[in-house]
Design a protein around this motif. Structure first.
Motif, mmCIF file in Angstrom:
data_model
loop_
_atom_site.group_PDB
_atom_site.id
_atom_site.type_symbol
_atom_site.label_atom_id
_atom_site.label_comp_id
_atom_site.label_asym_id
_atom_site.label_seq_id
_atom_site.Cartn_x
_atom_site.Cartn_y
_atom_site.Cartn_z
ATOM 1 N N SER A 126 0.827 -1.207 0.000
ATOM 2 C CA SER A 126 0.000 0.000 0.000
ATOM 3 C C SER A 126 0.860 1.255 0.000
ATOM 4 O O SER A 126 0.347 2.372 0.086
ATOM 5 C CB SER A 126 -0.949 0.002 1.207
ATOM 6 O OG SER A 126 -0.209 0.161 2.422
ATOM 7 N N GLU A 127 2.186 1.047 -0.061
ATOM 8 C CA GLU A 127 3.184 2.117 -0.091
ATOM 9 C C GLU A 127 3.230 2.920 1.210
ATOM 10 O O GLU A 127 3.584 4.099 1.217
ATOM 11 C CB GLU A 127 2.956 3.040 -1.298
ATOM 12 C CG GLU A 127 3.082 2.313 -2.630
ATOM 13 C CD GLU A 127 3.069 3.240 -3.830
ATOM 14 O OE1 GLU A 127 2.682 4.422 -3.661
ATOM 15 O OE2 GLU A 127 3.449 2.798 -4.930
ATOM 16 N N ARG A 128 2.869 2.276 2.274
ATOM 17 C CA ARG A 128 2.942 2.915 3.582
ATOM 18 C C ARG A 128 4.058 2.283 4.412
ATOM 19 O O ARG A 128 4.369 1.099 4.257
ATOM 20 C CB ARG A 128 1.607 2.822 4.330
ATOM 21 C CG ARG A 128 0.503 3.569 3.616
ATOM 22 C CD ARG A 128 -0.770 3.695 4.435
ATOM 23 N NE ARG A 128 -1.767 4.483 3.699
ATOM 24 C CZ ARG A 128 -1.808 5.803 3.693
ATOM 25 N NH1 ARG A 128 -0.928 6.490 4.406
ATOM 26 N NH2 ARG A 128 -2.735 6.446 2.997
ATOM 27 N N ARG A 143 2.450 6.180 7.494
ATOM 28 C CA ARG A 143 2.342 7.238 6.496
ATOM 29 C C ARG A 143 2.897 6.769 5.147
ATOM 30 O O ARG A 143 3.734 5.869 5.084
ATOM 31 C CB ARG A 143 3.069 8.489 6.962
ATOM 32 C CG ARG A 143 2.484 9.079 8.244
ATOM 33 C CD ARG A 143 3.257 10.281 8.712
ATOM 34 N NE ARG A 143 3.227 11.368 7.729
ATOM 35 C CZ ARG A 143 3.862 12.525 7.893
ATOM 36 N NH1 ARG A 143 4.570 12.733 9.002
ATOM 37 N NH2 ARG A 143 3.788 13.450 6.955
ATOM 38 N N HIS A 144 2.425 7.396 4.076
ATOM 39 C CA HIS A 144 2.906 7.049 2.741
ATOM 40 C C HIS A 144 4.387 7.441 2.642
ATOM 41 O O HIS A 144 4.773 8.550 3.012
ATOM 42 C CB HIS A 144 2.091 7.790 1.677
ATOM 43 C CG HIS A 144 2.294 7.260 0.289
ATOM 44 N ND1 HIS A 144 3.443 7.470 -0.438
ATOM 45 C CD2 HIS A 144 1.490 6.494 -0.496
ATOM 46 C CE1 HIS A 144 3.357 6.871 -1.608
ATOM 47 N NE2 HIS A 144 2.153 6.274 -1.680
ATOM 48 N N LEU A 146 9.928 10.737 2.395
ATOM 49 C CA LEU A 146 11.234 10.818 1.740
ATOM 50 C C LEU A 146 11.330 12.016 0.792
ATOM 51 O O LEU A 146 12.340 12.704 0.772
ATOM 52 C CB LEU A 146 11.500 9.512 0.991
ATOM 53 C CG LEU A 146 11.601 8.282 1.909
ATOM 54 C CD1 LEU A 146 11.702 7.008 1.103
ATOM 55 C CD2 LEU A 146 12.800 8.410 2.835
ATOM 56 N N ARG A 147 10.315 12.240 -0.019
ATOM 57 C CA ARG A 147 10.199 13.451 -0.842
ATOM 58 C C ARG A 147 11.372 13.686 -1.784
ATOM 59 O O ARG A 147 11.661 14.813 -2.145
ATOM 60 C CB ARG A 147 10.020 14.684 0.042
ATOM 61 C CG ARG A 147 8.773 14.634 0.891
ATOM 62 C CD ARG A 147 8.590 15.922 1.642
ATOM 63 N NE ARG A 147 7.395 15.894 2.473
ATOM 64 C CZ ARG A 147 6.961 16.919 3.197
ATOM 65 N NH1 ARG A 147 7.653 18.060 3.181
ATOM 66 N NH2 ARG A 147 5.870 16.820 3.922
ATOM 67 N N GLN A 148 12.081 12.637 -2.155
ATOM 68 C CA GLN A 148 13.183 12.769 -3.111
ATOM 69 C C GLN A 148 12.899 11.829 -4.279
ATOM 70 O O GLN A 148 12.863 10.612 -4.093
ATOM 71 C CB GLN A 148 14.524 12.472 -2.452
ATOM 72 C CG GLN A 148 14.855 13.457 -1.338
ATOM 73 C CD GLN A 148 16.245 13.274 -0.772
ATOM 74 O OE1 GLN A 148 17.148 12.783 -1.438
ATOM 75 N NE2 GLN A 148 16.431 13.703 0.467
ATOM 76 N N PRO A 149 12.681 12.388 -5.481
ATOM 77 C CA PRO A 149 12.225 11.584 -6.619
ATOM 78 C C PRO A 149 13.044 10.325 -6.878
ATOM 79 O O PRO A 149 12.466 9.261 -7.150
ATOM 80 C CB PRO A 149 12.335 12.567 -7.800
ATOM 81 C CG PRO A 149 12.163 13.910 -7.172
ATOM 82 C CD PRO A 149 12.814 13.813 -5.819
ATOM 83 N N GLU A 207 9.536 2.359 -5.395
ATOM 84 C CA GLU A 207 8.381 1.956 -6.216
ATOM 85 C C GLU A 207 8.772 0.826 -7.161
ATOM 86 O O GLU A 207 8.010 -0.144 -7.344
ATOM 87 C CB GLU A 207 7.863 3.149 -7.006
ATOM 88 C CG GLU A 207 7.117 4.173 -6.149
ATOM 89 C CD GLU A 207 6.665 5.381 -6.953
ATOM 90 O OE1 GLU A 207 7.233 5.607 -8.049
ATOM 91 O OE2 GLU A 207 5.756 6.096 -6.489
ATOM 92 N N GLN A 208 9.954 0.925 -7.768
ATOM 93 C CA GLN A 208 10.420 -0.101 -8.680
ATOM 94 C C GLN A 208 10.617 -1.425 -7.959
ATOM 95 O O GLN A 208 10.275 -2.494 -8.479
ATOM 96 C CB GLN A 208 11.734 0.344 -9.338
ATOM 97 C CG GLN A 208 12.340 -0.643 -10.323
ATOM 98 C CD GLN A 208 11.478 -0.822 -11.563
ATOM 99 O OE1 GLN A 208 10.707 0.062 -11.921
ATOM 100 N NE2 GLN A 208 11.594 -1.983 -12.200
#
Length: 343
Positions: free
Chosen positions: A23-25, A44-45, A50-53, A60-61
């Protein structure tokens, strides 16, 4: 695998680590991860934390492909920028991804130091080389038959060549003392005689600058263990600097004092103070004086033949002798360089 066991497993990892589910949490994070990323991050998501692309894409990968991945997480600890290498590994039984952050700030800093060093050496060599090439071209052309210009240019070329030679010599010396820094010297020496010999060598320089150099040392010989050549290099560098930059037509005092229990050494030690009455050094420069190529006054240092490596060499030699180097100065109040050596 139970949630409790997962939490204990992540907590046992001795570096920042967290688990992200499908669920990406963030389902669990150890204390180190919370210190790095913030408290109350569980549930939390991960992208909002992290907020770093680059880091988000790696996680995610890994969630999609179930393949390991790695990225770089940049942060700040309040005192400096920090760099972490983040590695992801899928945990199939928990259907989650483990992300671990390894602090590689020291490696980044070492790499930056190497790049800065190469850039500084290149810059220091380029200036005299450019001057030499320009004067050679002039002597081969317009000044070919001008004897007065030829003599003047040849003298400048000799000065620039000597400057490059000093730089190369200091680079070799720095490399040598760095390679020997972990090897303690074992040679017996007599310190007062070594200081007196160094002062005799530097007397012509002091006389040319109108500087009176005085020695205040115990009358009894000071026997200790050390590398006499390297300690002579330390004394020469510090006293020569005091004459050139701090003499100002006045005095330079070399003061030697013994202590049976020095606070810095926590045992018997000798303190050598080189005191000048010059313009002093701004406090903002003091912490960086022993860095390679760092100069408090770049223009004056180059004019007087400085390479910017002398105090770096001094620092490494003093470290090899398990000693301390202290610098005290205020603008307009002169400077005091103190070398503390164990006896």
């Amino acid at each position: 695998m139970s949630d409790t066991l997962l939490a204990e497993f992540v907590s046992a990892i001795p570096m920042p680590a967290l688990l992200v589910d499908q669920s990406e949490r963030i389902i669990t994070a150890n204390a180190e991860a919370q210190a790095l990323l913030g408290q109350a991050i569980e549930g939390r998501h991960f992208a909002t934390i992290l907020r770093q692309p680059q880091v988000i894409e790696v996680i995610e990968q890994c969630l999609r492909s179930k393949e390991p991945g790695r990225g770089r997480h940049l942060s700040n600890d309040g005192a400096q920028d920090t760099t972490f290498e983040m590695q992801c590994r899928p945990i199939n039984e928990a259907d989650a991804v483990l992300a671990v952050f390894q602090d590689v700030t020291h490696l980044e800093q070492a790499g930056q130091m190497r790049r800065d060093f190469v850039a500084n050496v290149s810059h220091e060599l380029r200036t005299p080389l450019t001057a030499l090439m320009g004067f050679i071209e002039t002597l081969q052309g317009p000044a070919r038959d001008d004897s007065a210009a030829r003599d003047r240019f040849l003298q400048i070329m000799a000065d620039e060549a000597n400057r490059m030679n000093r730089l190369v010599g200091d680079l070799l010396s720095l490399n040598r003392v760095e390679s020997e820094e972990r090897v303690r010297p074992k040679e017996p020496l007599e310190l007062t005689g070594l200081i007196q010999s160094t002062l005799n060598t530097l007397r012509p320089l002091a006389e040319d600058g109108g500087v009176v150099v005085s020695l205040d040392a115990p009358s009894a010989p000071i026997s200790m263990v050390g590398d006499s050549d390297q300690l002579r290099q330390v004394l020469t560098n510090l006293i020569e600097n005091a004459i050139k930059y701090g003499g100002g037509g006045g005095t330079v005092d070399v003061v030697v004092r013994l202590s049976e229990r020095d606070t810095a050494m926590r045992g018997p030690a000798v303190r050598i103070k080189i005191i000048d009455q010059g313009p002093g050094i701004d406090a903002k420069h003091l912490p960086r004086l022993t860095e390679r190529f760092y100069r408090a006054d770049s223009h004056r240092s180059r004019e007087l033949g400085g390479t910017g490596l002398g105090l770096a060499i001094v620092k490494h030699i003093v470290n090899r002798h398990r000693g301390r180097l202290r610098v005290e100065s205020e603008l307009g109040q002169g400077a005091v360089f103190t070398v503390i050596l164990p006896r």
